[in-house]
Scaffold this motif. Structure first.
Motif, short mmCIF file in Angstrom:
data_model
loop_
_atom_site.label_atom_id
_atom_site.label_comp_id
_atom_site.label_asym_id
_atom_site.label_seq_id
_atom_site.Cartn_x
_atom_site.Cartn_y
_atom_site.Cartn_z
N PRO A 87 0.83 -1.23 0.00
CA PRO A 87 0.00 0.00 0.00
C PRO A 87 0.86 1.26 0.00
O PRO A 87 1.93 1.32 0.60
N SER A 88 0.38 2.26 -0.70
CA SER A 88 1.07 3.54 -0.79
C SER A 88 0.05 4.67 -0.70
O SER A 88 -1.05 4.57 -1.26
N LYS A 89 0.40 5.73 0.00
CA LYS A 89 -0.54 6.84 0.19
C LYS A 89 -0.82 7.60 -1.10
O LYS A 89 -1.91 8.14 -1.30
N ASP A 90 0.17 7.65 -1.98
CA ASP A 90 0.03 8.49 -3.17
C ASP A 90 -0.46 7.75 -4.40
O ASP A 90 -0.37 8.26 -5.52
N ARG A 91 -0.99 6.52 -4.23
CA ARG A 91 -1.53 5.82 -5.40
C ARG A 91 -2.63 4.85 -4.96
O ARG A 91 -2.62 4.33 -3.84
N ASP A 92 -3.55 4.59 -5.88
CA ASP A 92 -4.60 3.61 -5.64
C ASP A 92 -4.04 2.21 -5.84
O ASP A 92 -3.01 2.04 -6.51
N PRO A 93 -4.70 1.20 -5.27
CA PRO A 93 -4.25 -0.19 -5.49
C PRO A 93 -4.19 -0.51 -6.98
O PRO A 93 -5.07 -0.10 -7.76
N ILE A 94 -3.16 -1.22 -7.39
CA ILE A 94 -2.95 -1.54 -8.81
C ILE A 94 -3.43 -2.96 -9.08
O ILE A 94 -3.01 -3.90 -8.39
N PRO A 95 -4.30 -3.15 -10.08
CA PRO A 95 -4.70 -4.53 -10.44
C PRO A 95 -3.46 -5.33 -10.81
O PRO A 95 -2.65 -4.89 -11.63
N PHE A 96 -3.32 -6.51 -10.20
CA PHE A 96 -2.05 -7.23 -10.33
C PHE A 96 -2.29 -8.73 -10.26
O PHE A 96 -3.33 -9.20 -9.77
N VAL A 97 -1.31 -9.51 -10.76
CA VAL A 97 -1.37 -10.97 -10.72
C VAL A 97 -0.42 -11.45 -9.63
O VAL A 97 0.80 -11.34 -9.77
N TYR A 98 -0.99 -11.95 -8.55
CA TYR A 98 -0.18 -12.51 -7.47
C TYR A 98 -0.15 -14.03 -7.60
O TYR A 98 -1.12 -14.65 -8.05
N ARG A 99 0.97 -14.61 -7.20
CA ARG A 99 1.07 -16.06 -7.08
C ARG A 99 0.83 -16.35 -5.60
O ARG A 99 1.65 -15.99 -4.75
N VAL A 100 -0.30 -16.98 -5.30
CA VAL A 100 -0.69 -17.16 -3.90
C VAL A 100 -0.76 -18.64 -3.55
O VAL A 100 -0.97 -19.50 -4.40
N HIS A 101 -0.56 -18.91 -2.27
CA HIS A 101 -0.63 -20.27 -1.75
C HIS A 101 -1.28 -20.19 -0.37
O HIS A 101 -0.72 -19.60 0.55
N ASP A 102 -2.47 -20.76 -0.27
CA ASP A 102 -3.25 -20.63 0.96
C ASP A 102 -2.69 -21.51 2.07
O ASP A 102 -1.96 -22.48 1.83
N GLU A 103 -3.08 -21.19 3.30
CA GLU A 103 -2.70 -22.02 4.44
C GLU A 103 -3.35 -23.39 4.30
O GLU A 103 -4.42 -23.53 3.71
N PRO A 104 -2.73 -24.43 4.86
CA PRO A 104 -3.29 -25.77 4.71
C PRO A 104 -4.58 -25.95 5.51
O PRO A 104 -4.78 -25.32 6.55
N ASP A 105 -5.44 -26.82 4.99
CA ASP A 105 -6.66 -27.22 5.69
C ASP A 105 -6.24 -28.20 6.79
O ASP A 105 -5.66 -29.26 6.51
N LEU A 106 -6.54 -27.86 8.03
CA LEU A 106 -6.10 -28.71 9.14
C LEU A 106 -6.72 -30.11 9.08
O LEU A 106 -6.14 -31.07 9.60
N ALA A 107 -7.90 -30.23 8.42
CA ALA A 107 -8.50 -31.56 8.27
C ALA A 107 -7.61 -32.44 7.39
O ALA A 107 -7.44 -33.64 7.66
N LYS A 108 -7.03 -31.85 6.34
CA LYS A 108 -6.11 -32.61 5.47
C LYS A 108 -4.82 -32.95 6.21
O LYS A 108 -4.24 -34.01 5.99
N ILE A 109 -4.39 -32.05 7.08
CA ILE A 109 -3.19 -32.33 7.86
C ILE A 109 -3.44 -33.50 8.82
O ILE A 109 -2.55 -34.33 9.05
N GLU A 110 -4.67 -33.57 9.35
CA GLU A 110 -5.00 -34.71 10.22
C GLU A 110 -4.92 -36.02 9.45
O GLU A 110 -4.46 -37.04 9.97
N LEU A 111 -5.37 -36.02 8.18
CA LEU A 111 -5.25 -37.22 7.35
C LEU A 111 -3.78 -37.56 7.11
O LEU A 111 -3.39 -38.74 7.10
N PHE A 112 -2.97 -36.52 6.91
CA PHE A 112 -1.54 -36.74 6.72
C PHE A 112 -0.92 -37.36 7.98
O PHE A 112 -0.06 -38.24 7.91
N LYS A 113 -1.40 -36.94 9.14
CA LYS A 113 -0.89 -37.49 10.40
C LYS A 113 -1.25 -38.97 10.52
O LYS A 113 -0.45 -39.77 11.03
N VAL A 114 -2.46 -39.33 10.08
CA VAL A 114 -2.85 -40.75 10.08
C VAL A 114 -1.91 -41.53 9.17
O VAL A 114 -1.48 -42.65 9.49
#
Length: 719
Positions: free
Chosen positions: A476-503
């Motif tokens: 964020p910057s005070k002197d400009r509006d948010p710029i439409p952009f392409v982010y490479r994102v990776h969400d946090e893991p689903d804890l239910a899937k982690i429980e399966l991994f633990k099994v």
């Protein structure tokens, strides 16, 4: 006695009649509200419009209205007044079909896919973008029907001709297409019965059960491997040839640089620059430059091929690049995103050639502490090309004229990597199966490519550039509006899937701390580090990756969990990824204060390139599976030691040690007992003697059948 039986029968019959009546009434009410979309109707108006005067029917109609509200089809405006719930009644998404013809539509924002009965698929084909009407809101799943094909994903299909007297059908190789294709005899173009061909759908008449098509290429003259690779590509909707207008535009691109254009760029041709890539690479996206400053600090440049200089928005090459979204790397070929004139020549940062590039130049000390960052267009000259193997030998002690520079970059890369892992980045050691091919492109050796220091050196500097570009645009910057952009994102893991991994890992005697998402990555890193030299390491790492969310391209930034970055994008591979090309354009517009050409339409770009990335990955996996079958085709009857790598209802998968190929031992072929799959404990267990098979078990198997067409290796246990 007979009287009582008759009464019981009448009671059941009445119940069935009532249910049938309710079902019919539900259909009528749904159609009424769909016909009067936007209208608000009271219970009384519904009964009047459906001509229901009987008190019992009116009462049943009220019950139906209430159920449709609960299901989300209707919205209660007030007591006894209803309207169509537009957001729930009709949805758009992408259709996948299974081998039985049933469909599943993936809808953005819906956690579960919408089930489509085979009878409700209509004229949709697997992969199409469709509009669906929801028909049933069950406790376990929501069902719907296709009402419109919005966008036909694929029009070309590979399959086998079935010839009749006056017509033919194409039976597609991919059973998930969902339909055969009718071909009039005059559209066969010489194709024979049983011949493998490429067919294009031309029309799907309203009254026809199957689409009409024509043969555009007979594949019988090609080698078996070539035909199978084309089939894999076409069935994923990936074009293996470029349109003529795209090729024509690419051929106009010259290798010569324009002197006026050079004046507008930072000239870095006198700075030591080199590339480090796979030994067989032809498209060089990135290069590194190294300069020691007078004060002892370093100037490290990350130089990326300036594809945006040649590929203009809206041009034929740009439209085709978006359509493809990425290059596809099969075992025996590359299907590039851009024509070869650009990907291998004009844009590629080849050694001893002047090239346009888009650069991120860092000033830093020898410990990697960054003091300044510069972004901009440059012209460079690559002085040398290293293969990863050559760079690795230098890191391990081999003498070379650039040894000082390579070792310094390696030192800084290790500092960055250590910082990332300390912040919680996942420490995944990539393993990639590759094949050594003979002159006929048949596999003669299996190679497992692992990531060494030379790979990690390049990786860390590419991550550094990607992160800084994302921060420059996204913070964020005070002197400009948010710029439409392409982010490479990776969400946090689903804890239910982690429980399966633990099994799963419990089978090996391991445990994992997983109280929250923040501790998961560090716990997985600790586990993988502890078992790095154990037999089960590769399998457990693969399962850890599967338990994670998939990285995607999004306009909304949620950070990258796997890399432990708050801001991240893809900037460093525009020759092979359309996302990077878009990021180059947006960055340049911001640097030159020009109006941004991307707005809300950027969201559709993100969805397309994410979807095409998955298609490319699936094609690459299927290509590897095919070449695995070719590699073991002459090994039928031979025995191999292996590890149980997967367990399912149909049997267990075994990865053979000697060749790393994976096959299946069918459940009904496991000797000595009647075995079944225990889903709660992820094991296969014998019904009588209770012998069991688990992930990681060591077994001996014999190859008894191989099917390249099915991409399948069948194994049997050697007792």
């Amino acid at each position: 006695m007979s009287h009582r039986k008759k009464q019981k029968k009448d009671k059941n019959t009445n119940g069935k009649k009532k249910n049938n009546l309710k079902g019919s009434l539900t259909v009528l009410v749904r159609k009424l509200f769909e016909k009067n979309e936007g209208s608000e109707l009271t219970h009384r108006q519904v009964c009047t419009l459906l001509d229901m005067r009987d008190g019992a029917l009116r009462k049943l109609a009220y019950s139906v209205l209430q159920e449709l509200v609960e299901q989300g089809f209707l919205r209660a405006v007030s007591h006894s007044t209803y309207t169509l719930n537009k957001t729930a009644a009709f949805l758009e998404g992408y259709l996948d079909l299974n081998n039985r013809g049933a469909g599943f539509v993936t809808v953005e924002g819906h956690e579960k896919d919408i089930y489509i009965d085979p009878k409700s698929v209509g004229k949709a084909i697997g992969g199409d973008k469709v509009k669906i009407r929801l028909t049933r809101f069950g406790k376990t799943r929501v069902e719907g029907e296709v009402v419109e094909v919005i966008e036909r994903e694929r029009t070309h299909f590979v399959g086998t001709i079935q010839l009749h007297d006056t017509f033919a059908f194409l039976v597609p190789d991919n059973q998930r297409v969902g339909t055969d294709i009718f071909i009039p005899k005059e559209k066969l173009n010489g194709a024979k019965d049983g011949e493998k061909v490429l067919v294009k759908i031309t029309v799907w008449p309203e009254s026809a059960a199957s689409p009409y098509g024509e043969v555009v290429e007979r594949l019988g003259q090609r080698t078996a491997n070539d035909t199978e690779m084309i089939s894999i590509l076409v069935n994923q909707g990936i074009d293996y040839v470029f349109p003529q207008e795209v090729i024509a535009q690419a051929e106009e691109v010259t290798m010569d640089l324009d002197e006026e254009e050079i004046k507008n760029r930072r000239d870095m041709r006198d700075v030591l620059t080199f590339t480090i890539d796979p030994f067989d690479a032809k498209d060089f996206d990135d290069a590194l430059s190294f300069l020691r400053l007078e004060n002892g600090d370093l100037e490290i440049g990350v130089h990326i091929a300036d594809v945006s200089h040649y590929v203009r928005p809206g041009s034929p090459m740009d439209k085709e690049a978006l359509h493809r979204s990425n290059s596809v790397y099969l075992v025996d070929r590359v299907v590039p995103m851009l024509p070869e004139q650009l990907s291998n020549f004009a844009c590629s940062l080849r050694p001893n050639e002047d090239k346009y590039s888009f650069s991120v130049v860092f000033k830093m000390d020898e410990n990697g502490a960054i003091k300044d960052v510069w972004f901009g267009k440059t012209v460079i000259h690559s002085d040398r090309r290293f293969a990863y193997e050559e760079a690795q030998e230098i890191i391990e002690g081999k003498e070379d004229e650039l040894k000082e520079q390579i070792l310094m970059l390696d030192k800084i890369a290790k500092v960055y990597r250590k910082k990332r892992l300390k912040k919680g980045a996942l420490n995944i050691e990539s393993e990639e199966m590759r094949f050594k091919l003979d002159e006929n492109k048949n596999p003669v050796e299996v190679l497992i490519k692992t990531s060494k220091d030379a790979h990690k050196l390049i990786e860390e500097f590419m991550l550094l550039a990607n992160r800084h570009v994302a921060e420059f645009i996204g913070k964020p910057s005070k002197d400009r509006d948010p710029i439409p952009f392409v982010y490479r994102v990776h969400d946090e893991p689903d804890l239910a899937k982690i429980e399966l991994f633990k099994v799963f890992i419990d089978k090996f005697g391991y445990d994992l701390e997983s109280s929250d998402q923040k501790t998961v990555s560090k716990s997985i890193n600790a586990l993988l580090n502890d078992i790095r030299y154990e037999n089960e390491y590769s399998i457990i790492q693969s399962m850890a990756i599967r338990s994670m969310a998939k990285a995607t391209y999004e306009m909304e930034n949620i950070g990258h969990y796997g890399l432990a970055f708050e801001y991240y994008t893809h900037f460093t591979s525009p020759i092979r990824r359309y996302a990077d090309l878009v990021v180059h354009r947006i960055l340049m517009e911001e640097l030159t204060h020009k109006k941004h050409i991307y707005g809300s339409g950027l969201d559709d770009v993100c969805k397309r390139i994410s979807r095409n990335e998955r298609k490319a990955a699936e094609a690459e996996r299927e290509s590897t599976k095919y070449f695995q079958t070719i590699f073991v085709l002459d090994k039928i009857g031979q025995e191999f030691e292996g590890t149980v790598s997967g367990i399912a209802e149909q049997g267990m998968y075994v990865r053979m040690d000697e060749n790393q190929c994976e096959g299946m031992v069918p459940m009904n072929q496991i000797p000595g007992d009647r075995y079944y799959f225990d889903p709660e404990k992820f094991r296969i267990i014998g019904h009588k003697y209770k012998n069991e098979f688990n992930f990681g078990d060591r077994v001996k198997v014999r190859i008894y059948e191989v099917s390249p067409r099915k991409r399948q290796i069948d194994l049997e246990l050697v007792e």
